[in-house]
Each structure stands twice: as structure tokens, then as C-alpha cells.
Design a protein around this motif. Structure first.
Motif, short mmCIF file in Angstrom:
data_model
loop_
_atom_site.label_atom_id
_atom_site.label_comp_id
_atom_site.label_asym_id
_atom_site.label_seq_id
_atom_site.Cartn_x
_atom_site.Cartn_y
_atom_site.Cartn_z
N LYS A 72 7.25 -4.09 -26.94
CA LYS A 72 5.97 -3.36 -26.59
C LYS A 72 5.75 -2.72 -27.95
CE LYS A 72 8.44 0.90 -25.12
NZ LYS A 72 8.60 1.75 -24.01
N GLU A 73 4.57 -2.33 -27.98
CA GLU A 73 3.76 -1.49 -29.01
C GLU A 73 3.78 -2.53 -30.54
OE1 GLU A 73 4.64 2.63 -29.60
OE2 GLU A 73 5.03 2.49 -27.27
N VAL A 74 3.42 -3.76 -30.25
CA VAL A 74 3.10 -4.74 -31.29
C VAL A 74 1.69 -4.29 -31.70
CG1 VAL A 74 3.36 -6.95 -32.00
CG2 VAL A 74 4.65 -6.26 -30.39
N PRO A 75 1.84 -4.28 -33.21
CA PRO A 75 0.44 -4.24 -33.76
C PRO A 75 -0.64 -5.22 -33.32
CG PRO A 75 1.98 -3.83 -35.38
CD PRO A 75 2.81 -4.18 -34.17
N HIS A 76 -1.68 -4.77 -32.77
CA HIS A 76 -2.39 -5.73 -32.16
C HIS A 76 -3.00 -7.01 -32.88
CE1 HIS A 76 -5.92 -7.05 -29.61
NE2 HIS A 76 -6.77 -6.65 -30.60
N HIS A 77 -3.43 -6.67 -34.21
CA HIS A 77 -3.99 -7.72 -35.04
C HIS A 77 -2.83 -8.75 -35.48
CE1 HIS A 77 -2.25 -4.70 -37.80
NE2 HIS A 77 -2.31 -5.46 -38.97
N LYS A 78 -1.44 -8.40 -35.41
CA LYS A 78 -0.49 -9.24 -35.96
C LYS A 78 0.11 -10.17 -34.81
CE LYS A 78 1.14 -6.81 -39.63
NZ LYS A 78 2.22 -6.42 -40.51
N LEU A 79 0.00 -9.49 -33.32
CA LEU A 79 0.32 -10.35 -32.26
C LEU A 79 -0.49 -11.74 -32.10
CD1 LEU A 79 2.36 -10.60 -30.12
CD2 LEU A 79 0.83 -9.30 -28.64
N ARG A 80 -1.90 -11.33 -32.52
CA ARG A 80 -2.90 -12.44 -32.33
C ARG A 80 -2.53 -13.73 -33.28
NH1 ARG A 80 -8.97 -9.76 -33.00
NH2 ARG A 80 -9.13 -9.15 -30.86
N LYS A 81 -1.87 -13.37 -34.39
CA LYS A 81 -1.49 -14.54 -35.30
C LYS A 81 -0.31 -15.11 -34.85
CE LYS A 81 -3.53 -11.67 -39.15
NZ LYS A 81 -3.05 -11.19 -40.45
N ILE A 82 0.45 -14.98 -33.75
CA ILE A 82 1.59 -15.63 -33.57
C ILE A 82 1.13 -16.74 -32.44
CG2 ILE A 82 3.86 -15.38 -32.30
CD1 ILE A 82 3.96 -12.61 -33.11
N ASP A 83 2.11 -17.68 -32.58
CA ASP A 83 1.69 -18.90 -31.56
C ASP A 83 2.58 -18.41 -30.40
OD1 ASP A 83 1.79 -21.07 -29.81
OD2 ASP A 83 3.21 -22.18 -31.08
#
Length: 195
Positions: free
Chosen positions: A146-157
Motif C-alpha cells: 500500500k501507499e506506493v507513489p502513484h507515478h512509480k506504480l504506473r511504470k511497473i509491468d
């Protein structure tokens, strides 16, 4: 245990000023070891990509039903939970791939969806009713991180997080955390009906 008044002993303080210990209780569905281990592997994968993601190292995979703070009274809490679920039957929990729960514009939680949420919702309602509290709406899920920075989670497959499994829920677990503790400890396991 809360402090009890002995009627044969005089007190220097009025009864309503004697301090009691406030503790945190949680009621959860605990999956079997193979699922707990698999979720831990997925959690560690996220931390490999995003080290600053909030680390929940003291939490094992679970499905939250209820969390609250109360005066410490384990016997009463166990009794309330037992009475709340006494007639509710065991059921299968079906994990159905990942989902993302958005927390505003800053962070997200990566979770596993549950394809048959209704039995969990019924458990949740029964517990809140037993505690005489207003029942909030829930979306049953199992958190990976939980509470993963929004913009960084988008970059993960996210395809490796599409995990599918199931287990039979035959009991729920009451957890307890005392003031100053870093984690919850298991207090009691309550069996569901075997209907």
C-alpha cells in the motif's frame, strides 16, 4: 485485562478516573501458508522496483474485516466475535488477479481482487452489528503493498501480479496490538459453522 474494582477495597480516586488500557483489535481472514508466501514474494518484487514504497514487514497477507480501538477486554471481544459469526458458514475465497486502489493523486495500493466478495461482506456486517457500530461499505481484497507513489506504480509491468488461487475460509482470526507494539499478535481463532 482492564483494571477491576474490588468493592472491599477503598480507592483514592473516583471509579471513572481509574485509567484503563486502550488496545487495538483487528479481525481478519488469514489465508493458508502457500498464499501468504506467494503474496510476500509479490510484495518484495514491488520493493525491488520501488524501495520507498511503504513497507509492511510486520503484516502477513490477510483480508481485513474490522479494526478498532477499545478498552482491553479480550474475553468480551472474543465472545462478541464468536456470537457474531456463530451461524455463518465456511466459504471459498477466490483470488482473481490484481487491482489498483487509488488514494487521491499521490499514492496507490496494489491488491488482489476477490471474485466472490459477498460472504466476506456478510461477515463484515455481522461483526459491525455485534459491536453496535455503523457498517461502512467495503471492497474485500488482499493487499500486496500500500501507499506506493502513484507515478512509480504506473511504470511497473504488473502482469506478474495477476495471481489466481482459492482457499476455504473456515475461521477468522482476532489480532491484538498493545500500545507501543510494532505489530499485531494473534489473540484467538474463531471457527465458522461447518454447514
Amino acid at each position: 485485562m482492564p483494571r477491576r474494582h474490588n468493592p472491599d477495597q477503598l480507592t483514592l480516586f473516583p471509579l471513572d478516573t481509574i485509567p484503563t488500557t486502550m488496545v487495538s483489535y483487528a479481525v481478519v481472514i488469514s489465508p493458508p501458508r502457500n498464499i501468504v508466501d506467494h503474496v510476500k514474494i509479490m510484495e518484495n518484487k514491488v520493493y525491488d522496483f520501488i524501495p520507498e514504497a511503504k513497507h509492511e514487514q510486520y503484516l502477513k497477507a490477510h483480508i481485513s474485516l474490522l479494526k478498532f480501538t477499545s478498552e482491553e477486554d479480550d474475553t468480551r471481544i472474543i465472545h462478541l466475535v464468536k456470537s457474531a459469526v456463530a451461524v455463518l458458514p465456511s466459504f471459498e475465497v477466490q483470488l482473481n488477479g490484481y487491482d489498483i486502489f487509488r488514494h487521491g493523486y499521490t499514492s496507490d495500493s496494489l491488491v488482489l481482487q476477490i471474485s466472490n466478495p459477498q460472504p466476506i461482506i456478510e461477515l463484515h456486517k455481522s461483526l459491525f452489528k455485534a459491536l453496535k457500530r455503523k457498517t461502512p461499505r467495503i471492497t474485500p481484497h488482499m493487499t500486496i503493498v500500500k501507499e506506493v507513489p502513484h507515478h512509480k506504480l504506473r511504470k511497473i509491468d504488473l502482469s506478474p501480479f495477476n495471481y489466481y488461487d482459492s482457499f476455504l475460509c473456515t475461521q477468522i482470526t482476532i489480532l491484538k496490538k498493545i500500545p507501543g507494539a510494532r505489530q499485531y499478535d494473534k489473540l484467538f481463532e474463531v471457527l465458522l459453522s461447518a454447514q
